[in-house]
Design an enzyme around this catalytic site. Structure first.
Site, PDB file in Angstrom:
ATOM      1  N   HIS A  73      85.137 -93.821  26.650  1.00 53.61           N
ATOM      2  CA  HIS A  73      86.545 -93.984  26.270  1.00 53.61           C
ATOM      3  C   HIS A  73      87.319 -94.645  27.407  1.00 53.61           C
ATOM      4  CE1 HIS A  73      87.122 -91.063  22.662  1.00 53.61           C
ATOM      5  NE2 HIS A  73      86.134 -91.905  22.501  1.00 53.61           N
ATOM      6  N   TYR A 202      96.804 -86.910  22.294  1.00 55.25           N
ATOM      7  CA  TYR A 202      97.523 -85.747  22.802  1.00 55.25           C
ATOM      8  C   TYR A 202      98.920 -85.785  22.187  1.00 55.25           C
ATOM      9  CZ  TYR A 202      93.935 -84.890  26.335  1.00 55.25           C
ATOM     10  OH  TYR A 202      92.752 -84.588  26.958  1.00 55.25           O
ATOM     11  N   PRO A 294      92.683 -76.238  29.621  1.00 57.03           N
ATOM     12  CA  PRO A 294      91.843 -77.397  29.286  1.00 57.03           C
ATOM     13  C   PRO A 294      92.594 -78.694  28.992  1.00 57.03           C
ATOM     14  CG  PRO A 294      91.877 -75.809  27.486  1.00 57.03           C
ATOM     15  CD  PRO A 294      92.623 -75.182  28.605  1.00 57.03           C
ATOM     16  N   LYS A 298      89.609 -80.880  32.894  1.00 59.23           N
ATOM     17  CA  LYS A 298      89.139 -80.843  34.281  1.00 59.23           C
ATOM     18  C   LYS A 298      88.084 -79.771  34.597  1.00 59.23           C
ATOM     19  CE  LYS A 298      91.131 -84.226  36.077  1.00 59.23           C
ATOM     20  NZ  LYS A 298      90.390 -85.017  35.098  1.00 59.23           N
ATOM     21  N   TYR A 386      93.398 -88.241  35.250  1.00 58.92           N
ATOM     22  CA  TYR A 386      92.599 -87.928  34.061  1.00 58.92           C
ATOM     23  C   TYR A 386      91.178 -88.471  34.209  1.00 58.92           C
ATOM     24  CZ  TYR A 386      91.642 -86.956  29.155  1.00 58.92           C
ATOM     25  OH  TYR A 386      91.112 -86.457  27.986  1.00 58.92           O
TER      26      TYR A 386
HETATM   27  C1  LIG Z   1      86.051 -70.886  25.708  1.00 58.64           C
HETATM   28  C2  LIG Z   1      86.160 -72.000  26.712  1.00 58.64           C
HETATM   29  C3  LIG Z   1      86.485 -73.292  26.304  1.00 58.64           C
HETATM   30  C4  LIG Z   1      86.598 -74.331  27.225  1.00 58.64           C
HETATM   31  N1  LIG Z   1      86.954 -75.579  26.802  1.00 58.64           N
HETATM   32  C5  LIG Z   1      87.088 -76.552  27.724  1.00 58.64           C
HETATM   33  C6  LIG Z   1      87.471 -77.847  27.349  1.00 58.64           C
HETATM   34  O1  LIG Z   1      87.722 -78.135  26.185  1.00 58.64           O
HETATM   35  N2  LIG Z   1      87.590 -78.802  28.329  1.00 58.64           N
HETATM   36  C7  LIG Z   1      87.324 -78.518  29.654  1.00 58.64           C
HETATM   37  O2  LIG Z   1      87.410 -79.398  30.510  1.00 58.64           O
HETATM   38  N3  LIG Z   1      86.939 -77.309  30.027  1.00 58.64           N
HETATM   39  C8  LIG Z   1      86.823 -76.336  29.093  1.00 58.64           C
HETATM   40  N4  LIG Z   1      86.441 -75.113  29.490  1.00 58.64           N
HETATM   41  C9  LIG Z   1      86.118 -74.932  30.892  1.00 58.64           C
HETATM   42  C10 LIG Z   1      84.689 -75.377  31.199  1.00 58.64           C
HETATM   43  O3  LIG Z   1      83.845 -75.096  30.123  1.00 58.64           O
HETATM   44  C11 LIG Z   1      84.269 -74.667  32.465  1.00 58.64           C
HETATM   45  O4  LIG Z   1      85.117 -75.119  33.501  1.00 58.64           O
HETATM   46  C12 LIG Z   1      82.802 -74.870  32.849  1.00 58.64           C
HETATM   47  O5  LIG Z   1      81.961 -74.205  31.944  1.00 58.64           O
HETATM   48  C13 LIG Z   1      82.561 -74.358  34.265  1.00 58.64           C
HETATM   49  O6  LIG Z   1      81.184 -74.315  34.530  1.00 58.64           O
HETATM   50  P1  LIG Z   1      80.580 -73.177  35.469  1.00 58.64           P
HETATM   51  O7  LIG Z   1      79.130 -73.487  35.527  1.00 58.64           O
HETATM   52  O8  LIG Z   1      81.364 -73.091  36.704  1.00 58.64           O
HETATM   53  O9  LIG Z   1      80.842 -71.827  34.710  1.00 58.64           O
HETATM   54  P2  LIG Z   1      80.269 -71.281  33.327  1.00 58.64           P
HETATM   55  O10 LIG Z   1      80.074 -72.392  32.364  1.00 58.64           O
HETATM   56  O11 LIG Z   1      81.130 -70.146  32.926  1.00 58.64           O
HETATM   57  O12 LIG Z   1      78.821 -70.746  33.705  1.00 58.64           O
HETATM   58  C14 LIG Z   1      78.636 -69.537  34.390  1.00 58.64           C
HETATM   59  C15 LIG Z   1      77.275 -68.995  34.007  1.00 58.64           C
HETATM   60  O13 LIG Z   1      77.027 -67.812  34.754  1.00 58.64           O
HETATM   61  C16 LIG Z   1      76.436 -66.851  33.911  1.00 58.64           C
HETATM   62  N5  LIG Z   1      76.726 -65.527  34.473  1.00 58.64           N
HETATM   63  C17 LIG Z   1      77.908 -64.868  34.496  1.00 58.64           C
HETATM   64  N6  LIG Z   1      77.773 -63.679  35.099  1.00 58.64           N
HETATM   65  C18 LIG Z   1      76.469 -63.570  35.472  1.00 58.64           C
HETATM   66  C19 LIG Z   1      75.717 -62.571  36.132  1.00 58.64           C
HETATM   67  N7  LIG Z   1      76.279 -61.423  36.518  1.00 58.64           N
HETATM   68  N8  LIG Z   1      74.399 -62.789  36.339  1.00 58.64           N
HETATM   69  C20 LIG Z   1      73.816 -63.960  35.962  1.00 58.64           C
HETATM   70  N9  LIG Z   1      74.484 -64.935  35.326  1.00 58.64           N
HETATM   71  C21 LIG Z   1      75.801 -64.760  35.091  1.00 58.64           C
HETATM   72  C22 LIG Z   1      77.103 -67.097  32.555  1.00 58.64           C
HETATM   73  O14 LIG Z   1      76.330 -66.603  31.464  1.00 58.64           O
HETATM   74  C23 LIG Z   1      77.193 -68.617  32.546  1.00 58.64           C
HETATM   75  O15 LIG Z   1      76.080 -69.228  31.957  1.00 58.64           O
HETATM   76  C24 LIG Z   1      86.352 -74.068  28.578  1.00 58.64           C
HETATM   77  C25 LIG Z   1      86.015 -72.786  29.004  1.00 58.64           C
HETATM   78  C26 LIG Z   1      85.935 -71.749  28.085  1.00 58.64           C
HETATM   79  C27 LIG Z   1      85.609 -70.360  28.569  1.00 58.64           C
END
Ligand SMILES: Cc1cc2nc3c(=O)[nH]c(=O)nc-3n(C[C@H](O)[C@H](O)[C@H](O)COP(=O)(O)OP(=O)(O)OC[C@H]3O[C@@H](n4cnc5c(N)ncnc54)[C@H](O)[C@@H]3O)c2cc1C
Length: 392
Positions: A73, A202, A294, A298, A386
């Site tokens: 995009h 948006y 969201p 980011k 962005y």
């Molecule tokens: C419902 C939802 C919708 C979202 N939608 C958007 C969006 O549209 N656009 C956007 O930019 N961002 C969005 N986000 C944010 C984005 O998805 C996150 O910023 C991203 O997933 C961050 O990645 P991460 O690996 O840091 O954390 P996470 O993806 O949360 O991964 C953390 C991992 O750690 C594991 N974990 C947790 N505790 C433990 C433990 N005690 N032991 C072992 N494993 C553990 C979890 O199961 C998970 O797999 C959304 C977030 C959520 C919650």
């Protein structure tokens, strides 16, 4: 008792990408993920990748399907006052753009690579605690296959998301947290219908915010601002489509195509930062350290940026013995985190309707949007944030 160089808690985007980057640098690691593989691969979340995230996925060997199936995009549309204004990313940023490629697919690609030739990745491995963060050999305690286990590490990376356990390894007396909870949520849907637009829309409207996004040429992703505590059951499909129609209404020719809704969920909105992102030999990455609403797309990209910085720091340590980059990790990341926090806050508060909003507040929002539409400088500021600032 098992040992490794870097113990990674969490197999989300941050943990999986870090494991890939470390593997490519010849650094041992183990990933402990509490959920099963299917759950991690199907968890619907982010869908927009910045240029820098795409670049690192490609260079790490995880870009093949992204290049085939990802949709490039070159801009977004801001819609307000029944008018649409396109923001052109490459023209305003010196060539940067974004990709539509869902977080589910990023995780599938990284998991497949890791299981094929990467470091150990244990699913259904629930971490309970991290001990000895301020020693040379921190220990992760976890349960796997019904047994209590320990993993002794040179370093522990907490990539376990907002609800993880790693953050609690930083003593309360040294931790600073900053938080804002917004007075509205998103009702997000997936629908089996081709997107009604080529780029994301948006929409600011008197009825609240709406976003038209997409997952593929046949699957649309749409969001409506709703009050906190909304039950998706109160939103039958027709009501959702009618409300989307009303919020995207524009003077001129445009039609929102409707189709079967396959998923509905309400997402609360929060800004959150914990500082520092390191204590002793425990380092936090991704949502474990920071959350953004969201609206700025980011969250996933910030998680990727953290682990790029972290992987470089571990590689420097291995090659030269210097911990200089590791020591700078928290400060380096927090500069980018706070920029993303501000941008996400700006997009959120400019486009949503606060329940207590006055007509004066609404006029200020429209004025700000008008400024972005009229001024290449204001548009460039939005486009640069962005599409993502380069990772320093
Ligand atoms: C419902 C939802 C919708 C979202 N939608 C958007 C969006 O549209 N656009 C956007 O930019 N961002 C969005 N986000 C944010 C984005 O998805 C996150 O910023 C991203 O997933 C961050 O990645 P991460 O690996 O840091 O954390 P996470 O993806 O949360 O991964 C953390 C991992 O750690 C594991 N974990 C947790 N505790 C433990 C433990 N005690 N032991 C072992 N494993 C553990 C979890 O199961 C998970 O797999 C959304 C977030 C959520 C919650």
């Amino acid at each position: 008792m098992h040992t490794t160089t870097v113990g990674i808690i969490g197999g989300g985007p941050a943990g999986l990408l870090l494991a890939r980057l470390l593997h490519n640098s010849g650094i041992d690691c183990v990933v402990l993920e509490s959920r099963d593989r299917a759950y991690v691969e199907q968890r619907q979340r982010a869908g927009i990748l910045e240029q820098a995230t795409v670049d690192v996925l490609r260079s790490s060997g995880a870009g093949e399907r992204l290049d085939r199936e990802g949709i490039v995009h070159d801009g977004i549309e801001l819609r307000f006052d029944r008018r649409g204004h396109r923001i052109d990313f490459p023209g305003l940023t010196g060539g940067r753009r974004v990709w539509i490629y869902a977080q589910t697919e990023v995780c599938k690609d990284l998991i497949a690579l890791q299981l094929a030739d990467g470091a150990p990745l244990l699913f259904e491995a629930q971490v309970h605690s991290v001990e000895g963060a301020d020693t040379d050999r921190p220990v992760i305690r976890y349960t796997h296959e019904g047994r209590e286990q320990t993993l002794t590490c040179d370093y522990v990376v907490g990539a376990d998301g907002f609800h993880g356990v790693a953050r609690s390894a930083i003593p309360e007396s040294l931790k600073r947290t900053y938080e804002r909870v917004y007075p509205y949520s998103w009702l997000g849907i997936l629908a089996d219908v081709p997107p009604s637009c080529d780029e994301l829309i948006y929409a600011h409207s008197p009825r609240g915010f709406a976003l038209h996004s997409m997952r593929s040429p046949t699957v649309s992703r749409l969001y409506l601002q709703v009050p906190n505590g909304t039950d998706p059951a109160d939103w039958p499909d027709e009501r959702i489509w009618d409300e989307l129609d009303a919020r995207f209404a524009i003077d001129g020719d445009w039609k929102l195509e409707r189709g079967p809704i396959t998923s509905k969920a309400v997402l609360p909105m929060r800004s959150f930062v914990t500082e520092p992102m390191r204590y002793g030999r425990v380092l936090l990455a991704g949502d474990a350290a920071h959350i953004v609403p969201p609206t700025g797309a980011k969250g996933l990209n910030l998680a990727a940026a953290d682990v790029i910085v972290l992987a470089r720091a571990f590689a420097r340590l291995k090659e030269t013995g210097s911990a200089e980059l590791l020591d700078a990790y928290s400060d380096t990341c927090l500069r980018r985190v706070w920029r993303a926090e501000h941008f996400s806050y700006f997009m959120t508060t400019t486009l949503h309707t606060d329940p207590d909003q006055s007509p004066f507040d609404t006029r200020l929002q429209i004025s700000q949007l008008d400024r972005v539409a009229a001024s290449p400088h204001a548009a460039a500021e939005l486009a640069e944030n962005y599409a993502g600032l380069p990772i320093g």
